[in-house]
Design a protein around this motif. Structure first.
Motif: not given
Length: 97
Positions: A2, A5-14
């Motif tokens: 989990k 997954l949050n790290d990847l979402k933040l990475s995508d947003e950045s």
């Protein structure tokens, strides 16, 4: 997982945010280039206006500063407008102004 997954979402947003900033920066640079070209055109037109004023001054009568030069004094070859020369002749001022 989990957390990953949050790290990847933040990475995508950045990445998306970075791409938007890069696009905005590119647009601003293009606008800057267009404005610089306009400024150069305006500066060159002011140079042309100055040259035009200088040319007009060369063909304007030095006595009245109104009419174009169109008559020559035969002895000295100075050029003035016909009206100013006629006025000087009628006033018996025979010297070149």
């Amino acid at each position: 997982t989990k957390s990953r997954l949050n790290d990847l979402k933040l990475s995508d947003e950045s990445i998306i945010s970075y791409n938007q900033e890069a696009l905005n920066n590119k647009r601003l640079m293009e606008k800057n280039t267009v404005l610089k070209k306009k400024l150069d055109r305006l500066r060159s037109s002011s140079v042309l206006e100055e040259e035009l004023r200088a040319c007009k001054a060369m063909i304007t009568c030095a006595i009245c500063n109104e009419r174009q030069k169109n008559a020559v004094i035969a002895k000295c070859y100075h050029v003035f407008c016909r009206e100013c020369i006629q006025r000087r002749v009628s006033a018996r001022s025979r010297k070149c102004p």
